[in-house]
Write a protein that holds these residues in place. Structure first.
Motif, PDB file in Angstrom:
ATOM      1  N   ASP A 178       0.833  -1.202   0.000  1.00  0.00           N
ATOM      2  CA  ASP A 178       0.000   0.000   0.000  1.00  0.00           C
ATOM      3  C   ASP A 178       0.871   1.258   0.000  1.00  0.00           C
ATOM      4  OD1 ASP A 178      -2.344   1.403   0.118  1.00  0.00           O
ATOM      5  OD2 ASP A 178      -2.964   0.671   2.086  1.00  0.00           O
ATOM      6  N   ASP A 179       0.326   2.365  -0.451  1.00  0.00           N
ATOM      7  CA  ASP A 179       0.994   3.680  -0.394  1.00  0.00           C
ATOM      8  C   ASP A 179       2.395   3.637  -0.981  1.00  0.00           C
ATOM      9  OD1 ASP A 179      -1.281   4.181   1.064  1.00  0.00           O
ATOM     10  OD2 ASP A 179      -0.261   4.337   2.992  1.00  0.00           O
ATOM     11  N   GLU A 235      -4.113   4.817  -6.750  1.00  0.00           N
ATOM     12  CA  GLU A 235      -5.044   5.252  -5.710  1.00  0.00           C
ATOM     13  C   GLU A 235      -5.409   6.722  -5.895  1.00  0.00           C
ATOM     14  OE1 GLU A 235      -4.536   3.286  -1.643  1.00  0.00           O
ATOM     15  OE2 GLU A 235      -2.594   4.188  -2.065  1.00  0.00           O
TER      16      GLU A 235
HETATM   17 CA    CA Z   1      -3.183   3.609   0.191  1.00  0.00          CA
END
Ligand code: CA
Ligand code: C2E
Ligand code: CA
Length: 283
Positions: A178-179, A235
């Motif tokens: 993620d990220d 995202e």
């Molecule tokens: Ca994220």
């Protein structure tokens, strides 16, 4: 001291009554957290993840919401770190996993459900057992669960986290980073563990389509994922211009307000029925 640290270190901050109020509020919120689980004040919202080539919803990410009786809706940015600090994230995270598996098992189509894990959970000796239990009690097929972890979670290189990840992968649970790009060791983390997917952080997507360094980063992450043979999701996609650029760069999956914000579980059927409302083809 904490205020000085938060505001860039090597600086001095004097005590002020507002700081005391903020501390008090945090203390009260910490006490409220424990009551909240008992009183069923937590809810999972779901945000669609879309294949921008076929225009189909391929899964949903579970995002935690807290309906506080006095303060109303509280977002995770205001309580996750507190829950981690108090160790409460372990019971809360277990609740999230069980709820998400149960919800996903009820969906009309067998889509993927993505669940965020915190560092403390990933180190926990109970994690694998919790997940096996959540899957078996809900009847959710293991291949439908994806766990999202940020690279900072793996920074410590601790053996407990690595062992848990290996066991989960063996079980057939998918793992997403993620990220991506916001931490310090993205590449070495990718090298050390075979992720199933990279999620490009929304700070890069935000600067599209003009930001030339953002474009370069999206381009290299997309091609990196392709070389590694894993998926990539952008995202925070909010505009058609961003979507268009992502498609041109060969990114296949996206998530963001353009496709829909996180919504309560009982609205998912409607989202799936109107899945082409964002009109990707015309974007
Ligand atoms: Ca994220
Ligand atoms: P995340 O995993 O990066 O989740 C995506 C966040 O971006 C969500 O915020 C979502 O509402 C927001 N978002 C989605 N699309 C857009 C967009 O187009 N533009 C913008 N500006 N934002 C968008 P949310 O729900 O407030 O969650 C914040 C963070 O809290 C999550 O970031 C995740 O790290 C954490 N979190 C949420 N639920 C859980 C959970 O169950 N467990 C743990 N450990 N962490 C969670
Ligand atoms: Ca996430």
């Amino acid at each position: 001291m904490y205020r000085a640290k938060a505001e860039g270190r090597h600086t001095v901050r004097h005590f002020s009554p507002e700081m005391d109020q903020a501390l008090q509020a945090r203390r009260v919120l910490a006490l409220d957290l424990e009551r909240a689980l008992r009183m069923e004040e937590f809810e999972l919202f779901y945000q669609p993840i879309v294949n921008i080539v076929t225009e189909e919803v391929i899964g949903f990410e579970a995002l935690l919401r807290w309906w506080h009786p006095e303060q109303g809706l509280i977002l995770p940015s205001e309580f996750i770190s507190l829950a981690e600090e108090k160790g409460f994230i372990l019971v809360l995270g277990e609740w999230v996993l069980r709820r998400a598996c149960r919800d996903a098992a009820e969906w009309p189509t067998p889509l993927t459900v993505s669940v965020n894990l915190s560092a403390l959970q990933l180190r926990s000796a109970k994690l694998v057992r919790t997940i096996v239990h959540a899957l078996s009690e809900s009847g959710l097929a293991v291949g439908r669960l994806m766990l999202e972890i940020t690279e900072s979670v793996l920074l410590q290189k601790d053996t407990a986290s690595t062992a848990n990840l290996a066991q989960l992968k063996n079980l057939g649970v998918a793992i997403a980073m993620d990220d991506f790009g916001t931490g310090y060791s993205s590449l070495s983390t990718l090298h050390r563990f075979s992720f199933d997917k990279i999620k490009i952080d929304r700070s890069f997507v935000h600067d599209l389509p003009e930001g030339s360094s953002a474009i370069a980063i999206v381009r290299s992450v997309t091609s990196l994922a392709k070389s590694l043979g894993i998926g990539v999701t952008a995202e925070g996609v909010e505009t058609r211009a961003q979507l268009q650029l992502l498609r041109a760069e060969g990114c296949h999956e996206a998530q963001g307000y353009l496709f829909g914000p996180p919504r309560p579980a009982n609205e998912l059927a409607e989202i799936l029925a109107h899945r082409k409302q964002w009109d990707v083809a015309a974007a």
